[in-house]
Design a protein around this motif. Sequence first.
Motif, PDB file in Angstrom:
ATOM      1  N   LEU A  20       0.705  -1.327   0.175  1.00  0.00           N
ATOM      2  CA  LEU A  20       0.158  -0.046   0.038  1.00  0.00           C
ATOM      3  C   LEU A  20       0.760   1.233   0.055  1.00  0.00           C
ATOM      4  O   LEU A  20       0.420   2.240  -0.439  1.00  0.00           O
ATOM      5  N   GLU A  21       1.879   1.294   0.765  1.00  0.00           N
ATOM      6  CA  GLU A  21       3.009   2.406   0.470  1.00  0.00           C
ATOM      7  C   GLU A  21       3.325   2.524  -0.981  1.00  0.00           C
ATOM      8  O   GLU A  21       3.481   3.690  -1.368  1.00  0.00           O
ATOM      9  N   ARG A  22       3.887   1.416  -1.544  1.00  0.00           N
ATOM     10  CA  ARG A  22       4.346   1.401  -2.899  1.00  0.00           C
ATOM     11  C   ARG A  22       3.029   2.065  -3.711  1.00  0.00           C
ATOM     12  O   ARG A  22       3.336   2.771  -4.667  1.00  0.00           O
ATOM     13  N   ALA A  23       1.751   1.607  -3.426  1.00  0.00           N
ATOM     14  CA  ALA A  23       0.685   2.151  -4.244  1.00  0.00           C
ATOM     15  C   ALA A  23       0.454   3.602  -4.120  1.00  0.00           C
ATOM     16  O   ALA A  23       0.190   4.251  -5.124  1.00  0.00           O
ATOM     17  N   ALA A  56      -4.193  -0.396   7.249  1.00  0.00           N
ATOM     18  CA  ALA A  56      -2.976  -1.130   7.563  1.00  0.00           C
ATOM     19  C   ALA A  56      -2.101  -0.682   8.413  1.00  0.00           C
ATOM     20  O   ALA A  56      -1.605  -1.551   9.473  1.00  0.00           O
ATOM     21  N   TYR A  57      -1.889   0.677   8.464  1.00  0.00           N
ATOM     22  CA  TYR A  57      -1.010   1.391   9.608  1.00  0.00           C
ATOM     23  C   TYR A  57      -1.632   0.840  10.913  1.00  0.00           C
ATOM     24  O   TYR A  57      -1.115   0.626  12.064  1.00  0.00           O
ATOM     25  N   TRP A  58      -2.988   0.923  10.962  1.00  0.00           N
ATOM     26  CA  TRP A  58      -3.748   0.769  12.564  1.00  0.00           C
ATOM     27  C   TRP A  58      -3.228  -0.765  13.016  1.00  0.00           C
ATOM     28  O   TRP A  58      -2.970  -0.611  14.042  1.00  0.00           O
ATOM     29  N   VAL A 101      -0.886  -2.660  12.279  1.00  0.00           N
ATOM     30  CA  VAL A 101       0.564  -2.721  12.748  1.00  0.00           C
ATOM     31  C   VAL A 101       0.992  -1.765  13.943  1.00  0.00           C
ATOM     32  O   VAL A 101       2.192  -1.717  14.178  1.00  0.00           O
ATOM     33  N   GLY A 102       0.022  -1.009  14.294  1.00  0.00           N
ATOM     34  CA  GLY A 102       0.270  -0.238  15.477  1.00  0.00           C
ATOM     35  C   GLY A 102       0.664   1.260  15.092  1.00  0.00           C
ATOM     36  O   GLY A 102       0.937   1.938  16.067  1.00  0.00           O
ATOM     37  N   ARG A 103       0.794   1.581  14.022  1.00  0.00           N
ATOM     38  CA  ARG A 103       1.423   2.968  13.360  1.00  0.00           C
ATOM     39  C   ARG A 103       0.011   3.719  13.683  1.00  0.00           C
ATOM     40  O   ARG A 103      -0.408   4.407  12.515  1.00  0.00           O
ATOM     41  N   LYS A 104      -0.648   3.752  14.752  1.00  0.00           N
ATOM     42  CA  LYS A 104      -1.793   4.637  14.926  1.00  0.00           C
ATOM     43  C   LYS A 104      -2.000   6.221  14.559  1.00  0.00           C
ATOM     44  O   LYS A 104      -2.850   6.655  13.883  1.00  0.00           O
ATOM     45  N   LEU A 105      -1.077   6.723  14.762  1.00  0.00           N
ATOM     46  CA  LEU A 105      -0.641   8.194  14.141  1.00  0.00           C
ATOM     47  C   LEU A 105      -0.629   8.462  12.694  1.00  0.00           C
ATOM     48  O   LEU A 105      -1.505   9.153  12.413  1.00  0.00           O
ATOM     49  N   GLU A 106      -0.107   7.541  12.205  1.00  0.00           N
ATOM     50  CA  GLU A 106       0.351   7.571  10.830  1.00  0.00           C
ATOM     51  C   GLU A 106      -1.039   6.944  10.075  1.00  0.00           C
ATOM     52  O   GLU A 106      -1.599   7.615   9.058  1.00  0.00           O
ATOM     53  N   ALA A 107      -1.981   6.267  10.687  1.00  0.00           N
ATOM     54  CA  ALA A 107      -3.083   5.946  10.170  1.00  0.00           C
ATOM     55  C   ALA A 107      -3.983   6.927  10.098  1.00  0.00           C
ATOM     56  O   ALA A 107      -4.757   7.208   9.391  1.00  0.00           O
TER      57      ALA A 107
END
Length: 603
Positions: A520-523, A540-542, A544-550
């Motif tokens: 998804l980052e590549r997309a 997807a970020y949420w 994997v625990g990357r909630k701020l980025e989500a």
Amino acid sequence: MRQSLVSRILASTALVLLLGTAQTSVAFATETAKAQEAETLDLAQVDSFAGAYLAARTAEADRDYDNAVRFYQKALELAPNELELQQRLMITLLMNGQFDEGAALAKTLENDKSVERVTSVTLAFKAIRDGDFEAAAKVLNYKGPNDLDRLMNQLLIAWSTFGDGDETKAMDMVKKLDGPGWYGIFRNYNLGVMAAAAGDVDAARPALTEAITDRNGGATAPDTFARAVIALATLEARAGNKQKALDALSAGDEMISNYAPFNALRDRIEKDEEVLPTVEMAAQGAAGVLFSIGGALNRDGAEDTVMMYLQLSRALDKDAADTLILLGGIAEKAEQQDKAIAYYRQVPEGSPMRRISELQLGLTLAQTDKVDEARKHLQALIASDPNDVRSYLAYGSVLSDAKDYKAMAENYDRAIEIIGPRPQRNHWSVFFQRGIAYERLKQWEKAEPNFNKALELNPEQPQVLNYLGYSWVDMNRNLQEGLEMIKKAVELRPDDGYIVDSLGWAYYRLGRFEEAVVELERAIELRAGDATINDHLGDAYWRVGRKLEATYQWKRALASEPEETEIPKIQAKIDKGLPEIEADAAKVDAKPAAEPKKDDKKT
């Protein structure tokens, strides 16, 4: 292979350099004054040299040649001896199709070495148009190292010699044309039509045959290949060799399938109707040289160069249908739909390409928000020839953009009735589009068989693989099979952001969240600013625990104009995040399918 060849040609083309070169001799006023006046693009409000110059450059950058001409003329009134302005005005006039005015400036600049390649061809074309072939040959004297310029000049000199009455010498000049291997198709096509125009069928036939059997040359210059096929078929038909004429068109079909001009010419030949010679005069032959080169260079990033060649070609053959259609396509890319429509409408009524122009005209009308006019236009085309499947595809595209999926499905139902029980490979898109219509109508039991039929007809079609695979994944069905389909689509189209998004979302549905993030980052790199991809990446970020980025990605999705039905869902995620994985999994079956990603609106 074709792209590397074209890149090499472009890299060494003097005309490209001329079109992209900016002199630095112009004196400017303050930056603020320039910016304010340039932004107006209103001639009455521009009263300084700097303002007129900047406004002209702005218009030129936007390919708004009408305004560029007007502002360069204004700047020249204020600085009549400024050489750069004369150069730019000449080029802009030519690119705007104002040949006589451009030729007048070319005469003024004929001793200016920095624009010699433009002025020499322009003055030669004026001489050819005026019937002064000797003068044309003299001005075309080129001794530089550029292969493309050398090819162009030698072919134009040959056509000037032909026009001057020495047909044998002209053909001998073309035969002796020596250069890289890619010269072949240009040499053989020009020799063939030149011999045909001279009445030498025995010399024309082998040259044109060699041109249409040159597969590498055909890939490099498909427009020249198509002209060669039509020229050979026409030659044989006029010689009374009906079967040989049809065989020539069949050979063309192997390279360019379902090409409307081939079909139209075939129809005329089968009905024993008269077919006219493709080239009868030297002016048409010379015009064809620049059309051939422009067609070979026609790719993203080369539009200005192609425009120059095609507009010069039109100066000698204003009714050439394929030239008008290429110009229309360039205007569309520049988002100048009104100009594109004007080009399409100029294609002569009796041209084999008339139907192509009519179909494209209908699509372009829809792009200008004249949807009702577009629909009526395309409906009339279907009524005039119900067996032409391309008409249904064009009409279906307009209906799809209008989200009239019921009418879209009915349209493709009729098209498939016309196709009958034995569809061909090239009919895959009709079944694909009917599948999309029924999927949008939430009639999956009707949609899925159409997608399967499209794949049966064209198993390696990435759009179909992606659409069906994504639909399955998004509905939580056939997840592994859907994943494999999408993987295959990515292999076939690795730089398509929508297809890469589908792969990332498939990994997400399978709970493979780390892999989902990678894809998804590549997309998002490949297709920035797409609401659905941002939304998927946020999910997807949420996980994997990357909630701020989500949260950041969901906010970007909301700012990217998602579909109305998705706005409250995205806002809810921004406010509350995603539920725990067990609860989320329990709701998967209830989540409505998002629209599977496609290359563009027009498929």
